[in-house]
Design an enzyme around this catalytic site. Structure first.
Site, PDB file in Angstrom:
ATOM      1  N   ARG A 276     -48.646   2.980  16.622  1.00 11.44           N
ATOM      2  CA  ARG A 276     -49.918   3.271  15.933  1.00 11.44           C
ATOM      3  C   ARG A 276     -49.900   3.973  14.677  1.00 11.44           C
ATOM      4  O   ARG A 276     -48.887   4.407  14.185  1.00 11.44           O
ATOM      5  CB  ARG A 276     -50.877   4.416  17.301  1.00 11.44           C
TER       6      ARG A 276
ATOM      7  N   VAL B 181     -38.723  12.029  21.812  1.00 11.43           N
ATOM      8  CA  VAL B 181     -37.474  12.303  20.750  1.00 11.43           C
ATOM      9  C   VAL B 181     -37.149  13.763  20.885  1.00 11.43           C
ATOM     10  O   VAL B 181     -36.125  14.381  20.057  1.00 11.43           O
ATOM     11  CB  VAL B 181     -38.203  12.249  19.145  1.00 11.43           C
TER      12      VAL B 181
ATOM     13  N   ASN C 244     -40.881   9.055  11.959  1.00 10.88           N
ATOM     14  CA  ASN C 244     -42.209   9.058  12.063  1.00 10.88           C
ATOM     15  C   ASN C 244     -43.058   9.776  13.249  1.00 10.88           C
ATOM     16  O   ASN C 244     -44.108  10.298  13.017  1.00 10.88           O
ATOM     17  CB  ASN C 244     -42.929   7.563  11.924  1.00 10.88           C
TER      18      ASN C 244
ATOM     19  N   SER D   3     -45.644  15.730   5.475  1.00 16.06           N
ATOM     20  CA  SER D   3     -47.049  16.157   5.467  1.00 16.06           C
ATOM     21  C   SER D   3     -47.453  17.102   4.056  1.00 16.06           C
ATOM     22  O   SER D   3     -46.643  17.900   3.817  1.00 16.06           O
ATOM     23  CB  SER D   3     -47.372  16.504   6.583  1.00 16.06           C
TER      24      SER D   3
ATOM     25  N   TYR E  58     -47.734  23.044  12.956  1.00 16.65           N
ATOM     26  CA  TYR E  58     -47.387  21.606  12.272  1.00 16.65           C
ATOM     27  C   TYR E  58     -47.113  21.772  10.853  1.00 16.65           C
ATOM     28  O   TYR E  58     -46.010  21.146  10.285  1.00 16.65           O
ATOM     29  CB  TYR E  58     -48.839  20.854  12.122  1.00 16.65           C
TER      30      TYR E  58
ATOM     31  N   THR F  79     -43.414  22.891  10.686  1.00 13.86           N
ATOM     32  CA  THR F  79     -42.443  21.689  11.148  1.00 13.86           C
ATOM     33  C   THR F  79     -42.283  20.924   9.849  1.00 13.86           C
ATOM     34  O   THR F  79     -41.045  20.311   9.521  1.00 13.86           O
ATOM     35  CB  THR F  79     -42.733  20.957  12.375  1.00 13.86           C
TER      36      THR F  79
ATOM     37  N   ILE G  15     -54.543  10.721   5.704  1.00 18.73           N
ATOM     38  CA  ILE G  15     -54.711   9.311   5.827  1.00 18.73           C
ATOM     39  C   ILE G  15     -55.463   9.369   7.100  1.00 18.73           C
ATOM     40  O   ILE G  15     -55.487   9.817   8.127  1.00 18.73           O
ATOM     41  CB  ILE G  15     -53.412   9.074   6.122  1.00 18.73           C
TER      42      ILE G  15
END
Length: 249
Positions: A13, A62, A88, A144, A157, A160, A190
């Site tokens: 995705r 993962v 990703n 990011s 987030y 990380t 995005i």
């Protein structure tokens, strides 16, 4: 000429899917992983197969190193040594830090940072074998813009992704001796399923602080990932490239 073997985590995705599509124009075998959405991953495979691109799909958490190793082994058995790894896979959490519980933070940390480390550790032996054929091994980590700016309400987030940046630089120094280059791309806002879940206030802030006054496209990210893996791009390593439309935090 032997085909490149490209492994993309979270390739079913959003940005991951578009990265798979970008590499499909090359002479490649593509292996992609997914965690929950098997249907989307299979749709990517069907699309690539229709273009006569060989593709394999692998379920993967993962967070588990043994599972990462199993996927790498399966890809090697099917296609041979891996030339490109794109880390990703990731999840987000939009919640004020004081309102987060330990489980929520643990999931983000284990997926976004430990997951990148797990996949890299599992894949490096294969990448080292591929460089014996006078080819560069490539690792691209998806970071990011929050790693630089630190979005309010996205503490785990942001942490990380800052960790991914540091990990990228350390790996670049460590793996250069094996002809493996390691870089990261750090997208801003995005237009994907993940960003659709963010608050409207976050979207408004992006438009306010972005020089281009718009959101980015998945193609904007995949184009840079593809460039970093191009045979002509051989002297760039340890870099974090921001793709954010001039978003100055």
């Amino acid at each position: 000429m032997s085909k490149k073997v490209v492994l993309v985590t979270g390739g079913g995705r959003g940005i991951g899917r578009e990265i798979c599509m970008a590499f499909a124009s090359e002479n490649t075998h593509i292996a992609l992983t997914y965690t929950r959405d098997a249907q989307s991953a299979e749709q990517v495979k069907q699309t690539l197969t229709a273009r006569h691109i060989s593709c394999s799909v692998h379920p993967l958490n993962v967070q588990n190193f043994s599972l990462c190793q199993s996927v790498v082994d399966a890809v090697e058995r099917e296609y041979g040594t891996i030339n490109v790894l794109v880390n990703n896979a990731g999840i987000t959490l939009s919640k004020q830090f004081v309102n987060c519980d330990e489980t929520e933070n643990e999931a983000v940390l284990s997926t976004n940072l430990q997951g990148v480390m797990n996949m890299t550790l599992a894949t490096v032996p294969s990448l080292k074998k591929s460089t014996k054929n006078a080819e560069l091994g490539r690792i691209v980590n998806i970071s990011s813009n929050t790693s630089l700016c630190g979005n309010a309400g996205q503490v785990a987030y942001s942490v990380t992704k800052a960790g991914v940046n540091g990990f990228t630089r350390v790996c670049a120094r460590t793996l250069a001796q094996y002809d493996i280059v390691v870089n990261a791309v750090a997208p801003g806002y995005i237009d994907t399923d993940m960003t659709h879940d963010l608050p409207e206030s976050t979207y408004s802030h992006v438009l306010k602080v972005s020089a281009m006054k718009r959101t980015g496209r998945v193609e904007d990210v995949s184009a840079i990932v593809q460039l970093l893996c191009d045979d002509h791009c051989q002297y760039m390593t340890g870099q974090v490239i921001h793709i954010d439309g001039g978003k100055f935090c």
